[in-house]
Design an enzyme around this catalytic site. Structure first.
Site, mmCIF file in Angstrom:
data_model
loop_
_atom_site.group_PDB
_atom_site.id
_atom_site.type_symbol
_atom_site.label_atom_id
_atom_site.label_comp_id
_atom_site.label_asym_id
_atom_site.label_seq_id
_atom_site.Cartn_x
_atom_site.Cartn_y
_atom_site.Cartn_z
ATOM 1 C CG ASP A 94 -2.847 -0.649 -2.560
ATOM 2 O OD1 ASP A 94 -2.670 0.514 -2.145
ATOM 3 O OD2 ASP A 94 -3.590 -1.461 -1.984
ATOM 4 C CB SER B 48 -0.966 -0.036 1.183
ATOM 5 O OG SER B 48 -1.919 0.988 1.105
#
Length: 559
Positions: free
Chosen positions: A304, A146
């Site tokens: 992401d 992330s």
């Protein structure tokens, strides 16, 4: 009983005897560094409800091909308890080793007779969730860390509904993983052999187009008035959302400019400290470009593609919004659109987490719809949406304070791509009324109350850090501050006891009049987070309450 040091050194020796030569070189370099050996080997990298996440490197407490292969073998064993020939989608982002780890996972699954669908290019998290649902697979894996720094990577597992594995399933997968030796119990076959034997299917461009068709259809169903469109600057922060964000903005006819330096794959994220749209520093290049282009909106998605940050030009300067503020605006905007179509019913609902602003509650009350709450983590929002599928209750919107949003029912995770589209059309409708997002938010505060929130995050690395976080949580439970400013402590909620029907979780909430403090250790990072939530009659008063709460938290952390 073995000490932490003894456990770490025993594991260190086992890895020296079993890993490939390139990993052995890294291990030999650690030979005289006791602290580093202990940190890398004193435990397994935990498979939490978000899967694995950690610094890349050799060791049981690191992200590497061995920890990824072991986790995947455990996932395969879990799936095969329920189905003879399960199937899984695998995606990966732009980080270092993401494609490598994705292929390792695919090789392990294929060796276990699990059918694999893997992307032929980087793909964002919401596309992974969408694909699991569209192909009706039994699960999904995405390799991503992330918005973490470049030295991190991670491994997230999804169940058949496209939701991140919630504790019920994550615990069962963890149980399977923990049975496995890193070197003796892992099945593996070559990627090429698996492709040739059709155990691995390569996903191509068509799934991207299917996703864009879905998003575009939803946005157009809102019948947005886009007479005056904002000029947009967008940065993917070196991430996997670029292709889909470009696609949806082009389809909707928006004029936008990319931050070119951050629109390519660069695994070191070289122009950023952290690729996190929650951090204002991440917008430095985007804001520079915005001033050159005289842009109205500045948007950034994380690597992401599930989080989005927003700046807006207001009175000649660029101002930012918190995740809570964007969530409130989108909630009100969507409720207004659905009311316009006379399609709202009393059991229709918005979902938020317990650490997300309460400002949405009076808004929902005015529109006569429900607000559902979940524990922290979008997986619980996805689980809630799935629970009500087929019940006749319409899902309107889901959001969390950490810059994650979802509308429509195409995925079960936060989706920065649909958020880009919604923010852009909301801005367009406001501009046609000669209004900015900033002015819209001000109107909402004057109407519903001055809610304010702040997140404090503290990082404590290694074994000692883990112990300190435990001490802080003990203090929250047994000796919390009895006052915040002039307000006395009214109630302590310990979610480890299973509060209000939620699953048991290591979370403590302190409730004062007009103030909440919620403490939660991260499940994937060496952090503890404190969420401050206040409501008052003015901006000044809410600011004072925030400062009083910060002071109390500072005293709690110094244990």
């Amino acid at each position: 009983m073995e000490s932490v040091k003894e456990i770490a050194y025993k594991r260190y020796q086992q890895w020296l005897e079993n890993v490939t030569d390139d990993f052995k070189e890294e291990l030999f370099r650690l030979n005289d560094n006791e602290d580093e050996i202990i940190d890398r080997f004193y435990k397994d990298l935990e498979f939490g409800t978000g899967g694995l996440r950690g610094i890349m490197g050799v060791g049981t407490n690191r992200m590497n091909v061995y920890t990824v292969a072991r986790a995947t073998q455990g996932f395969a064993n879990y799936l095969k308890k329920y189905k003879d020939f399960p199937s899984v989608v695998i995606a990966y982002d732009t980080r270092m080793n993401s494609d490598l780890f994705a292929k390792v996972a695919a090789r392990v699954l294929a060796a276990n007779n699990v059918n694999v669908h893997i992307f032929d290019q980087v793909a964002p998290t919401p596309l992974l969730s969408f694909t699991v649902r569209k192909l009706k697979t039994d699960g999904g894996i995405i390799i991503t860390a992330s918005h973490n720094p470049p030295e991190y990577n991670g491994y997230k597992v999804y169940t058949s509904d496209g939701t991140q594995a919630v504790p019920q399933y994550a615990n069962e997968i963890t149980s399977e993983i923990e049975k496995l030796d890193y070197f003796k119990d892992i099945k593996l076959m070559s990627f090429e052999e698996a492709v040739n034997s059709e155990k691995i299917n390569i996903l191509n461009e068509s799934i991207f187009n299917d996703y864009l068709d879905e998003i575009e259809g939803y946005i157009r169903s809102l019948n947005p008035k886009m007479d005056k469109k904002p000029v947009i600057v967008y940065t993917p922060l070196y991430g996997a959302a670029l292709k889909l964000v470009e696609g949806i903005l082009n389809r909707l006819g928006f004029e936008f400019s990319l931050v070119e330096e951050q629109s390519k794959i660069d695994t070191s994220f070289s122009t950023l400290k952290v690729p996190n749209p929650e951090e204002k520093e991440a917008f430095e290049l985007a804001l520079k470009k915005a001033k050159e282009k005289d842009a109205d909106l500045v948007l950034a998605t994380d690597p992401d593609g599930d989080r989005i940050g927003v700046f807006e030009k207001y009175k000649g300067d660029y101002v930012s919004f918190t995740g809570n503020q964007v969530g409130v605006m989108l909630s009100h905007y969507l409720l207004s659109k659905f009311k316009e179509f006379s399609s709202l019913k009393p059991d229709d609902y918005i979902v938020k987490t317990i650490v997300t602003t309460d400002m949405v509650k009076p808004i929902a009350q005015e529109f006569n719809v429900k607000v559902e709450e979940t524990l922290t983590g979008f997986k619980y929002i996805g689980e809630k949406i799935e629970k009500y599928m087929g019940s006749g209750r319409k899902f309107i919107f889901g959001f969390e304070e950490s810059y994650g949003y979802l509308a429509n029912d195409h995925v079960r995770d936060k989706d920065a791509i649909i958020a880009v589209a919604l923010i852009s059309v909301m801005s367009s409708e406001l501009l046609s009324k000669m209004k900015t997002l900033t002015e819209y938010l001000k109107d909402l505060k004057e109407r519903y109350g001055y809610y304010d929130e702040k997140l404090l995050s503290f990082t404590f690395e290694g074994f000692e850090g883990t112990q300190k976080i435990k001490r802080i949580m003990t203090k929250m439970r047994k000796n919390p501050p009895i006052k915040i400013g002039d307000f006395n402590l009214k109630e302590t909620l310990d979610y480890l006891n299973g509060i209000e029907g939620f699953p048991k979780s290591d979370v403590v909430e302190l409730r004062y009049s007009n103030v909440k403090i919620i403490a939660r250790p991260s499940g994937t990072e060496p952090k503890i987070k404190f969420y401050i939530m206040v409501k008052s009659a003015s901006e000044n008063e809410s600011g004072k309450l925030i400062k009083d709460a910060e002071q109390a938290i500072s005293e709690i952390v110094n244990v």
